[in-house]
Design a protein around this motif. Structure first.
Motif, PDB file in Angstrom:
ATOM      1  N   PHE A  45       0.824  -1.230   0.000  1.00 26.06           N
ATOM      2  CA  PHE A  45       0.000   0.000   0.000  1.00 26.06           C
ATOM      3  C   PHE A  45       0.848   1.265   0.000  1.00 26.06           C
ATOM      4  CE2 PHE A  45      -2.126  -3.115   2.887  1.00 26.06           C
ATOM      5  CZ  PHE A  45      -3.115  -3.515   2.023  1.00 26.06           C
ATOM      6  N   SER A  46       2.056   1.186  -0.445  1.00 29.98           N
ATOM      7  CA  SER A  46       2.915   2.364  -0.393  1.00 29.98           C
ATOM      8  C   SER A  46       4.145   2.078  -1.242  1.00 29.98           C
ATOM      9  CB  SER A  46       3.347   2.620   1.046  1.00 29.98           C
ATOM     10  OG  SER A  46       4.475   3.455   1.083  1.00 29.98           O
ATOM     11  N   ASN A  47       4.692   3.119  -1.847  1.00 31.74           N
ATOM     12  CA  ASN A  47       5.922   2.908  -2.612  1.00 31.74           C
ATOM     13  C   ASN A  47       7.166   3.063  -1.758  1.00 31.74           C
ATOM     14  OD1 ASN A  47       4.730   2.206  -4.993  1.00 31.74           O
ATOM     15  ND2 ASN A  47       4.663   4.313  -5.767  1.00 31.74           N
ATOM     16  N   LYS A  48       6.964   3.517  -0.538  1.00 35.49           N
ATOM     17  CA  LYS A  48       8.124   3.687   0.349  1.00 35.49           C
ATOM     18  C   LYS A  48       7.922   2.811   1.573  1.00 35.49           C
ATOM     19  CE  LYS A  48      10.620   7.470  -0.975  1.00 35.49           C
ATOM     20  NZ  LYS A  48      12.067   7.672  -0.951  1.00 35.49           N
ATOM     21  N   ILE A  49       8.929   1.998   1.860  1.00 40.02           N
ATOM     22  CA  ILE A  49       8.852   1.150   3.042  1.00 40.02           C
ATOM     23  C   ILE A  49      10.112   1.321   3.889  1.00 40.02           C
ATOM     24  CG2 ILE A  49       7.392  -0.592   1.933  1.00 40.02           C
ATOM     25  CD1 ILE A  49       9.936  -2.305   1.611  1.00 40.02           C
ATOM     26  N   ALA A  50      10.023   0.893   5.128  1.00 38.09           N
ATOM     27  CA  ALA A  50      11.221   0.772   5.954  1.00 38.09           C
ATOM     28  C   ALA A  50      11.470  -0.718   6.151  1.00 38.09           C
ATOM     29  CB  ALA A  50      11.034   1.461   7.293  1.00 38.09           C
ATOM     30  N   PHE A  51      12.736  -1.105   6.226  1.00 39.83           N
ATOM     31  CA  PHE A  51      13.134  -2.520   6.296  1.00 39.83           C
ATOM     32  C   PHE A  51      14.228  -2.613   7.341  1.00 39.83           C
ATOM     33  CE2 PHE A  51      15.479  -6.018   3.648  1.00 39.83           C
ATOM     34  CZ  PHE A  51      14.866  -7.032   4.369  1.00 39.83           C
ATOM     35  N   SER A  52      14.076  -3.540   8.281  1.00 39.96           N
ATOM     36  CA  SER A  52      15.059  -3.641   9.358  1.00 39.96           C
ATOM     37  C   SER A  52      15.263  -5.097   9.759  1.00 39.96           C
ATOM     38  CB  SER A  52      14.567  -2.834  10.561  1.00 39.96           C
ATOM     39  OG  SER A  52      15.526  -2.856  11.576  1.00 39.96           O
ATOM     40  N   THR A  53      16.424  -5.414  10.297  1.00 38.33           N
ATOM     41  CA  THR A  53      16.700  -6.786  10.739  1.00 38.33           C
ATOM     42  C   THR A  53      17.447  -6.776  12.064  1.00 38.33           C
ATOM     43  OG1 THR A  53      17.562  -8.937  10.020  1.00 38.33           O
ATOM     44  CG2 THR A  53      18.973  -7.044   9.628  1.00 38.33           C
ATOM     45  N   ASP A  54      17.232  -7.790  12.877  1.00 41.24           N
ATOM     46  CA  ASP A  54      17.981  -7.962  14.118  1.00 41.24           C
ATOM     47  C   ASP A  54      18.023  -9.434  14.497  1.00 41.24           C
ATOM     48  OD1 ASP A  54      19.366  -6.102  15.783  1.00 41.24           O
ATOM     49  OD2 ASP A  54      17.536  -4.928  15.919  1.00 41.24           O
ATOM     50  N   SER A  55      19.194  -9.904  14.887  1.00 39.60           N
ATOM     51  CA  SER A  55      19.294 -11.240  15.466  1.00 39.60           C
ATOM     52  C   SER A  55      19.391 -11.079  16.970  1.00 39.60           C
ATOM     53  CB  SER A  55      20.520 -11.978  14.934  1.00 39.60           C
ATOM     54  OG  SER A  55      20.288 -12.381  13.605  1.00 39.60           O
ATOM     55  N   PHE A  56      18.640 -11.897  17.706  1.00 45.67           N
ATOM     56  CA  PHE A  56      18.598 -11.801  19.157  1.00 45.67           C
ATOM     57  C   PHE A  56      19.258 -13.027  19.760  1.00 45.67           C
ATOM     58  CE2 PHE A  56      15.481  -9.095  17.370  1.00 45.67           C
ATOM     59  CZ  PHE A  56      15.602  -7.944  18.120  1.00 45.67           C
ATOM     60  N   VAL A  57      20.249 -12.783  20.631  1.00 41.95           N
ATOM     61  CA  VAL A  57      21.036 -13.868  21.230  1.00 41.95           C
ATOM     62  C   VAL A  57      21.064 -13.698  22.746  1.00 41.95           C
ATOM     63  CG1 VAL A  57      22.466 -14.130  19.152  1.00 41.95           C
ATOM     64  CG2 VAL A  57      23.220 -12.572  20.947  1.00 41.95           C
ATOM     65  N   VAL A  58      20.077 -12.989  23.277  1.00 45.46           N
ATOM     66  CA  VAL A  58      20.076 -12.605  24.684  1.00 45.46           C
ATOM     67  C   VAL A  58      20.221 -13.824  25.609  1.00 45.46           C
ATOM     68  CG1 VAL A  58      17.546 -12.617  24.858  1.00 45.46           C
ATOM     69  CG2 VAL A  58      18.876 -11.192  26.424  1.00 45.46           C
ATOM     70  N   SER A  59      20.991 -13.642  26.660  1.00 41.20           N
ATOM     71  CA  SER A  59      21.189 -14.682  27.660  1.00 41.20           C
ATOM     72  C   SER A  59      21.005 -14.080  29.041  1.00 41.20           C
ATOM     73  CB  SER A  59      22.594 -15.252  27.514  1.00 41.20           C
ATOM     74  OG  SER A  59      22.911 -16.062  28.625  1.00 41.20           O
ATOM     75  N   PRO A  60      20.130 -14.617  29.871  1.00 37.19           N
ATOM     76  CA  PRO A  60      19.235 -15.754  29.647  1.00 37.19           C
ATOM     77  C   PRO A  60      18.061 -15.389  28.715  1.00 37.19           C
ATOM     78  CG  PRO A  60      18.735 -14.749  31.768  1.00 37.19           C
ATOM     79  CD  PRO A  60      19.922 -14.013  31.215  1.00 37.19           C
ATOM     80  N   TYR A  61      17.449 -16.412  28.121  1.00 35.13           N
ATOM     81  CA  TYR A  61      16.364 -16.101  27.177  1.00 35.13           C
ATOM     82  C   TYR A  61      15.020 -15.878  27.860  1.00 35.13           C
ATOM     83  CZ  TYR A  61      16.858 -21.204  27.193  1.00 35.13           C
ATOM     84  OH  TYR A  61      17.048 -22.504  27.577  1.00 35.13           O
ATOM     85  N   PHE A  62      14.914 -16.177  29.146  1.00 37.38           N
ATOM     86  CA  PHE A  62      13.791 -15.668  29.959  1.00 37.38           C
ATOM     87  C   PHE A  62      14.392 -14.731  31.002  1.00 37.38           C
ATOM     88  CE2 PHE A  62      12.192 -19.840  28.547  1.00 37.38           C
ATOM     89  CZ  PHE A  62      10.969 -19.464  27.989  1.00 37.38           C
TER      90      PHE A  62
END
Lengths: 334, 334
Positions: A45-62
């Motif tokens: 629905f738009s000609n302009k978008i934003a695109f982002s990425t992140d890998s999450f490796v947090v410890s502890p995972y809870f």
């Protein structure tokens, strides 16, 4: 169903199908994802978008206040939000260590489901890999996201002398929660990750149109590192006042005991914004009407006194240069 | 510059900036990525896009015919291509194990650079995390990709009786190359991964418009698993003939020695397409004009003889049901 993830779950064969159909789809079902195609076909629905990425490796995972699933959704949604976009679609890619408990995976997927509902985003495509025991650490999650661009004129080049620096709430809580977990201090210190979507806060700020210069969410490296990114290689200085910076008492106490500066402690539900000083007080007043923004504050101003530097005016009346984080204050914070 | 990656490189602070500015940007520089913003703002020139994600954990990360960098670009570009899209933008997210050699990282980034140039895609946003030694295995890479949708009427629901099954070249080469590497058989067997972008092959097939029913790239689980995905829960059967299936002699020999069925061995530069039988021979002739498609062949047809099953007619005149891959034939193949 097995109790733990084995290598077969990453084979691309029957077990992978079970994992997707029995664990992931019941929670994350939507037309696009259900097709289980190599990719999702989406309306933007738009000609302009934003695109982002992140890998999450947090410890502890809870951790207190969240888990890696909630973090993986908020993290990418927040990156899109501070770009001036409305987050719409996420991808979800899991790297699971052999032996991971299926019960824990279900909890994480549930958390992804709940958070993506709150954020009003759809998980539309995904991938699952399994690595041998000792080649991972429970679970790593990548999310990438697409947002419809609503406001596109943000950037470092918009910053000018006299602009105000706003933070939307108390700083350092995510880092503090992770440190408390790792050091078994959860019972002594009432710290909780601030992990939350900032879309509403971002939209509140963006009401002020071209008076808004740039926004970022100060995650790894904390407020000090993000402020440095705003002014590095520029003629400008950011000067902030210690007394103006909102911080929870418990977070402050924990940081003190562990010898960590809260200005370098990660946040996962805050925005740092640079705005024209003429609207700064109005922005803060509007932010304070939102629960997540109730502690919003103007913490400093843009000057030209020390080009490319961030300077803290301390409570004792001194000045201290805040450089970017050096070394690894806290690995795997997100 | 250090020789190896330390935890500081994942801190979000100074070392992370060095890694991005000294290793990644010199290779992957483009206007969008250079902004080092939380996300990239992109023109999509279309209201319909394809979106795909894959995490790559292949072991070893250098193998005959490619490396994890080349694979990470091709893998996502290929997923978009078989969805009927023109790949435009990629994200790149690295999870690096502490101690990883910077020299090796540079080689992988170089490979990403070269492959993305060949594929005509831009890396526009990224992320880098570092995990402690023993919590990873060198490097894991996630790429997510956005393509402009050119042809959107592909899907399992388009398959009908009499349709032909086409493969664009020799099968099982990627799996064979990884197995040769792991078993120290690279000197004895001349096998090479087929890792390559399939966009040109996909476009060649899509010239035939609505005569094309569905396309997939048969990666993990191989040709047999992907064919099963085409007909599972349907009234249709796919019947393929062993004698029609193109396969390199060396790949065949290696699979035989290791006791692996090449129909379950991964491919990283092939397409399986279901097309109306009226155009099947023309499609194959067109594919053969392209270097990567020179061994293209019709390998079978869609029938209703054994609903939801894939059946192999063997060279000896027998019939064998090919189920989805069970167990983990080969972990971490991609």
């Amino acid at each position: 169903m097995d109790d733990i993830i084995t290598l077969s779950y990453g084979s691309g064969g029957k077990k992978t199908s079970h994992l997707i159909e029995d664990i992931i789809l019941p929670s994350l079902s939507c037309d696009e994802l259900n097709k289980l195609s190599d990719g999702a076909v989406l309306d933007v629905f738009s000609n302009k978008i934003a695109f982002s990425t992140d890998s999450f490796v947090v410890s502890p995972y809870f951790f207190p206040g969240g888990d890696i699933g909630k973090l993986a959704v908020c993290g990418t949604v927040n990156d899109l939000s501070v770009c001036g976009a409305k987050p719409e679609y996420l991808s979800l890619s899991l790297i699971i260590e052999e032996g991971f408990k299926i019960e824990e995976l279900k909890k994480i997927i549930k958390s992804i489901e709940e958070t993506s509902k709150i954020c009003n985003v759809k998980i539309v495509t995904g991938d699952t890999k399994v690595v041998e025991k000792g080649k991972g650490d429970g679970i790593y999650i990548n999310t990438s996201g697409i947002g419809r661009l609503i406001y596109e004129d943000l950037g470092k080049d918009k910053i000018s002398e006299g602009d105000a620096v706003i933070v939307t709430g108390c700083i350092g809580d995510h880092g503090a929660a992770i440190m408390a977990s790792r050091n078994n201090l959860v019972d002594e210190f009432n710290v909780k990750s601030d992990c939350a979507p900032v879309y509403e806060l971002a939209q509140c700020i963006l009401q002020y149109g071209d008076k808004v210069k740039i926004m970022r969410d100060p995650t790894r490296g904390g407020v000090a590192t993000t402020l440095n990114e705003f002014v590095e290689n520029s003629e400008f200085t950011i000067e902030i006042s210690e007394e103006k910076i909102p911080i929870n008492v418990e977070t402050n106490n924990l940081c003190e005991i562990l010898g960590i500066d809260p200005l370098y402690s990660a946040n996962e539900g805050k925005i740092l914004a640079i705005v024209d000083s003429s609207v700064a007080e109005n922005v803060v007043n509007d932010l304070r009407k939102i629960e997540l923004g109730k502690d919003a504050a103007i913490i400093g101003y843009v000057t030209k006194n020390f080009p490319s530097k961030v300077v803290l005016h301390t409570n004792l009346g001194g000045k201290r240069v805040l450089s970017k984080l050096t070394g690894a204050q806290l690995p795997r914070i997100c």
